[in-house]
Design a protein around this motif. Structure first.
Motif, PDB file in Angstrom:
ATOM      1  N   VAL A 128       1.005  -1.187  -0.159  1.00  0.00           N
ATOM      2  CA  VAL A 128       0.011   0.074  -0.065  1.00  0.00           C
ATOM      3  C   VAL A 128       0.874   1.362   0.051  1.00  0.00           C
ATOM      4  CG1 VAL A 128      -1.982   1.084   1.404  1.00  0.00           C
ATOM      5  CG2 VAL A 128      -1.625  -1.249   1.335  1.00  0.00           C
ATOM      6  N   TYR A 129       0.544   2.195  -0.857  1.00  0.00           N
ATOM      7  CA  TYR A 129       1.090   3.361  -1.082  1.00  0.00           C
ATOM      8  C   TYR A 129       0.338   4.924  -0.423  1.00  0.00           C
ATOM      9  CZ  TYR A 129       4.574   0.751  -3.519  1.00  0.00           C
ATOM     10  OH  TYR A 129       5.411  -0.191  -4.016  1.00  0.00           O
ATOM     11  N   PHE A 130       0.969   5.659   0.288  1.00  0.00           N
ATOM     12  CA  PHE A 130       0.260   6.644   1.059  1.00  0.00           C
ATOM     13  C   PHE A 130       0.980   8.049   0.527  1.00  0.00           C
ATOM     14  CE2 PHE A 130      -0.109   3.007   3.856  1.00  0.00           C
ATOM     15  CZ  PHE A 130      -1.575   2.933   4.061  1.00  0.00           C
ATOM     16  N   CYS A 131       0.007   8.749   0.129  1.00  0.00           N
ATOM     17  CA  CYS A 131       0.579  10.347  -0.281  1.00  0.00           C
ATOM     18  C   CYS A 131       0.293  11.125   0.915  1.00  0.00           C
ATOM     19  CB  CYS A 131       0.217  10.736  -1.431  1.00  0.00           C
ATOM     20  SG  CYS A 131       0.313  12.392  -2.172  1.00  0.00           S
ATOM     21  N   GLN A 132       1.717  12.038   1.302  1.00  0.00           N
ATOM     22  CA  GLN A 132       1.327  13.069   2.352  1.00  0.00           C
ATOM     23  C   GLN A 132       1.910  14.293   1.651  1.00  0.00           C
ATOM     24  OE1 GLN A 132       3.907  13.754   6.021  1.00  0.00           O
ATOM     25  NE2 GLN A 132       2.904  11.871   6.419  1.00  0.00           N
ATOM     26  N   VAL A 133       1.010  15.409   2.114  1.00  0.00           N
ATOM     27  CA  VAL A 133       1.145  16.822   1.624  1.00  0.00           C
ATOM     28  C   VAL A 133       1.584  17.568   2.668  1.00  0.00           C
ATOM     29  CG1 VAL A 133       0.369  18.606   0.301  1.00  0.00           C
ATOM     30  CG2 VAL A 133      -0.091  16.244  -0.271  1.00  0.00           C
ATOM     31  N   GLN A 134       2.646  18.567   2.835  1.00  0.00           N
ATOM     32  CA  GLN A 134       2.769  19.605   3.655  1.00  0.00           C
ATOM     33  C   GLN A 134       2.897  20.763   3.198  1.00  0.00           C
ATOM     34  OE1 GLN A 134       6.379  18.198   6.101  1.00  0.00           O
ATOM     35  NE2 GLN A 134       5.476  16.228   6.640  1.00  0.00           N
ATOM     36  N   LEU A 135       2.486  21.762   3.689  1.00  0.00           N
ATOM     37  CA  LEU A 135       2.628  23.033   3.244  1.00  0.00           C
ATOM     38  C   LEU A 135       2.459  24.437   4.323  1.00  0.00           C
ATOM     39  CD1 LEU A 135      -0.922  24.372   1.693  1.00  0.00           C
ATOM     40  CD2 LEU A 135      -0.683  22.147   2.796  1.00  0.00           C
TER      41      LEU A 135
END
Length: 225
Positions: free
Chosen positions: A130-137
């Motif tokens: 399983v692959y998880f995308c994470q966004v930081q800003l």
């Protein structure tokens, strides 16, 4: 469903750990019967994807958020694998790539776009997870983060392999077969000629004694002159 994170300045690491540990409970509560609240923010990924071993695949993602970005948003995309709290395999800001994916992992995304694609080349059996995308800003309210909870389950299948013989081997086989056929199937005219000669000789052998006998009897019965 996505995980929303707000970072108190100076305690970002601690906040991430605590909120990620609580994410499973949030997911269960969000899916409980009677829940009518829908998030207006989050990270979107396909639930399942399938790829053939040795080929490549792209995992698309998109995200939305309710905050106002700072003048320098410092957006970055990170990817994890195996489980929600799994190790990072990619970081867009530092260019970090997990050793397992060296020269095989590429991100198609440019700040401040809110969608992109993670491409994996030369798929291997171990890539099935399983692959998880994470966004930081960075926002006017401080550093914020989003992450998909469900992630994308990648399934690796084995392609059908076909074994092709070498052209030289095929040519040799065809040539040999042709020679064998030539030996078994000689020129029909030569075969017919040989058969005819054989018949003539056999007939001559049988007829000659008969003719000699008839001549002998005929001369014997002939009156003497």
């Amino acid at each position: 469903m996505a995980l929303l994170v707000s970072f108190p300045r100076g305690n970002q690491a601690i906040t991430w750990i605590l909120l990620l540990l609580m994410s499973a409970a949030w997911l269960q509560a969000g899916n409980s019967a009677g829940s009518k609240n829908k998030s207006t923010f989050g990270v979107n990924q396909p639930t399942n994807l399938s790829g053939v071993q040795g080929s490549s695949i792209e995992i698309p993602f998109s995200f939305s958020f309710p905050w106002e970005m700072a003048q320098n948003p410092q957006m970055r995309i990170l990817w994890k694998w195996q489980h929600l709290l799994g190790e990072f395999i990619y970081n867009s800001s530092s260019g970090y790539t997990h050793e397992h994916f060296k020269n095989r992992l590429f991100l198609k995304w440019t700040q401040p776009q809110t969608s992109g694609v993670l491409r994996i080349l030369d798929l291997k059996e171990k890539d099935q997870t399983v692959y998880f995308c994470q966004v930081q800003l960075n926002t006017t309210e401080g550093m914020k983060g989003l992450q998909s909870i469900a992630g994308t389950q990648l399934t690796i299948t084995h392609g059908i392999s076909t074994t092709m013989q070498s052209p030289s081997i095929i040519t040799s086989a065809v040539t040999t077969a042709g020679l064998e056929d030539t030996e078994d199937q000689r020129n029909p005219s030569l075969v017919n000629l040989g058969a005819t000669v054989g018949v003539v000789l056999a007939t001559a052998v049988l007829i000659t004694p008969v003719c000699v006998l008839m001549i002998f009897l005929w001369r014997k019965k002939r009156p003497a002159d």
